[in-house]
Design an enzyme around this catalytic site. Structure first.
Site, PDB file in Angstrom:
ATOM      1  N   LYS A  57      -4.646  -9.902  -1.929  1.00 13.63           N
ATOM      2  CA  LYS A  57      -5.767  -9.599  -2.813  1.00 13.63           C
ATOM      3  C   LYS A  57      -5.538  -8.335  -3.635  1.00 13.63           C
ATOM      4  O   LYS A  57      -4.924  -7.375  -3.161  1.00 13.63           O
ATOM      5  CB  LYS A  57      -7.052  -9.442  -1.989  1.00 13.63           C
ATOM      6  CG  LYS A  57      -7.329 -10.616  -1.055  1.00 13.63           C
ATOM      7  CD  LYS A  57      -8.541 -10.392  -0.182  1.00 13.63           C
ATOM      8  CE  LYS A  57      -8.656 -11.467   0.889  1.00 13.63           C
ATOM      9  NZ  LYS A  57      -7.651 -11.309   1.950  1.00 13.63           N
ATOM     10  N   TYR A 106      -5.840  -3.849   3.353  1.00  9.68           N
ATOM     11  CA  TYR A 106      -5.772  -3.978   4.814  1.00  9.68           C
ATOM     12  C   TYR A 106      -4.597  -3.201   5.399  1.00  9.68           C
ATOM     13  O   TYR A 106      -4.585  -2.922   6.604  1.00  9.68           O
ATOM     14  CB  TYR A 106      -5.593  -5.440   5.236  1.00  9.68           C
ATOM     15  CG  TYR A 106      -6.670  -6.400   4.830  1.00  9.68           C
ATOM     16  CD1 TYR A 106      -7.886  -5.980   4.284  1.00  9.68           C
ATOM     17  CD2 TYR A 106      -6.473  -7.773   4.992  1.00  9.68           C
ATOM     18  CE1 TYR A 106      -8.854  -6.894   3.913  1.00  9.68           C
ATOM     19  CE2 TYR A 106      -7.441  -8.691   4.621  1.00  9.68           C
ATOM     20  CZ  TYR A 106      -8.625  -8.247   4.078  1.00  9.68           C
ATOM     21  OH  TYR A 106      -9.573  -9.165   3.707  1.00  9.68           O
ATOM     22  N   HIS A 143     -10.326  -9.102  -5.059  1.00 10.52           N
ATOM     23  CA  HIS A 143     -10.956  -8.837  -3.772  1.00 10.52           C
ATOM     24  C   HIS A 143     -12.473  -8.697  -3.874  1.00 10.52           C
ATOM     25  O   HIS A 143     -13.207  -9.155  -2.995  1.00 10.52           O
ATOM     26  CB  HIS A 143     -10.349  -7.573  -3.157  1.00 10.52           C
ATOM     27  CG  HIS A 143     -10.431  -7.519  -1.675  1.00 10.52           C
ATOM     28  ND1 HIS A 143      -9.477  -6.921  -0.887  1.00 10.52           N
ATOM     29  CD2 HIS A 143     -11.347  -7.998  -0.806  1.00 10.52           C
ATOM     30  CE1 HIS A 143      -9.810  -7.028   0.388  1.00 10.52           C
ATOM     31  NE2 HIS A 143     -10.945  -7.671   0.457  1.00 10.52           N
ATOM     32  N   ASP A 203      -3.698 -14.806   5.749  1.00  8.22           N
ATOM     33  CA  ASP A 203      -4.545 -14.061   4.825  1.00  8.22           C
ATOM     34  C   ASP A 203      -4.378 -12.559   5.049  1.00  8.22           C
ATOM     35  O   ASP A 203      -4.526 -12.067   6.168  1.00  8.22           O
ATOM     36  CB  ASP A 203      -6.009 -14.446   5.037  1.00  8.22           C
ATOM     37  CG  ASP A 203      -6.926 -13.755   4.040  1.00  8.22           C
ATOM     38  OD1 ASP A 203      -7.137 -14.328   2.962  1.00  8.22           O
ATOM     39  OD2 ASP A 203      -7.425 -12.648   4.322  1.00  8.22           O
TER      40      ASP A 203
END
Length: 311
Positions: free
Chosen positions: A78, A53, A111, A48
């Protein structure tokens, strides 16, 4: 050690119920690369990540440099909030494909059910958490329809949501062609999300639990469910660690968990699956509900105009 179970998504693809989370890599490319590569060696096949990120590139390199074929790895990433305008969805996805060094994404999630002003695609241009951000109110359905096109174009296999409530999911079900395959949400014993779990099960939507141990770095909150007597007792009963008990509490409830760690021993331990008696699963749920808590709050992250949850 029993094999990690998978479930079949409504899109027809297998979805491993224990994954490796790469959130909060803090831009530490080498750390995320090494830990992801080790996770692959341990047997993880579900990873994931997310554009925001800044861990997609490290994960992509780890997969490329491993002995594991791409088709044997399930990758979730996402769509960030800045890219909700339909014309921005495909370019945002293309950047993720480039970083992950792949020509398709297994699961692409919206997201947040929040849209922000578009300022550009570069990391230094996007709106990041811990800011007071004004939403732009792009309808969820409009963004979803652009995501549906990604499936039709063959660059995404399944699409889903993250941090969505029941009414938001129902809106997509009522107005869109492709139903969500997954909703990724905060879920742990102190927030068991029983109503949302029941709703998603009834609609064929699988769940993924982030923060399955009740901790979250951004808010600097850590719940104490690991220390609960029932968790300690069940760790002894099953000859497992308290962390393994909590992770398998989630898997035994039928959804995926994505713990994160950069410590090799913990990465390996987190992949251990075992069956639990239903009465033990229920006992953990009951203990958690005595101190119900949400640690991941959109208002804290983005400001008063970005409230998603009512609790």
């Amino acid at each position: 050690m029993s094999p990690v179970p998978s479930v079949k998504l409504n899109s027809g693809y297998d979805f491993p119920l224990i994954g490796y989370g790469t959130f909060n890599g803090d831009g530490a490319f080498e750390q995320v690369y090494k830990s992801s590569k080790y996770a692959l060696e341990c047997g993880y096949r579900h990873f994931d990540t997310a554009y925001i990120y800044a861990t997609e590139e490290a994960l992509g390199n780890a997969i490329k440099d491993s002995n594991v074929d791409r088709q044997d790895v399930f990758i979730t990433t996402k769509l960030w909030n800045d890219f909700h305008e339909p014309q921005h969805v495909r370019p945002a996805l293309d950047r993720s494909l480039k970083y992950l060094q792949t020509d398709y994404i297994d699961l692409y999630l919206m997201h947040w059910p929040l849209s922000f002003e578009f300022k550009g695609y570069e990391f230094n241009e996007v709106n990041t958490p811990i800011l007071q951000i004004k939403p732009t109110n792009v309808p969820i359905v409009d963004t979803w329809r652009a995501m549906e096109k990604l499936v039709k174009d063959g660059v995404v296999r399944s699409i889903g949501a993250s941090n969505f409530t029941i009414p938001m999911l129902q809106d997509i079900l009522d107005h869109c062609e492709i139903p969500p395959a997954v909703n990724q949400i905060e879920m742990h014993p102190n927030l068991p999300q029983e109503e949302l779990l029941e709703f998603c099960n009834s609609k064929g939507i699988k769940l993924t639990a982030f923060s399955p141990l009740g901790n979250f770095a951004i808010t600097k909150k850590t719940l104490k469910i690991l220390d609960a007597p029932v968790v300690q007792e069940l760790a002894t009963k099953y000859n497992k660690t308290p962390i393994q008990v909590l992770l398998n509490w989630g898997v035994n409830r039928g959804y995926a968990v994505i713990p994160k760690s950069v410590t090799p021993s913990r990465i390996k331990d987190n992949l251990v699956y075992f069956e639990m008696d239903k009465k033990d699963v229920d006992a953990i749920t009951e203990a958690g509900l005595k101190a119900k808590a949400r640690i991941f709050n959109s208002t804290y992250l983005f400001g008063e105009e970005c409230t998603v949850f009512s609790d």
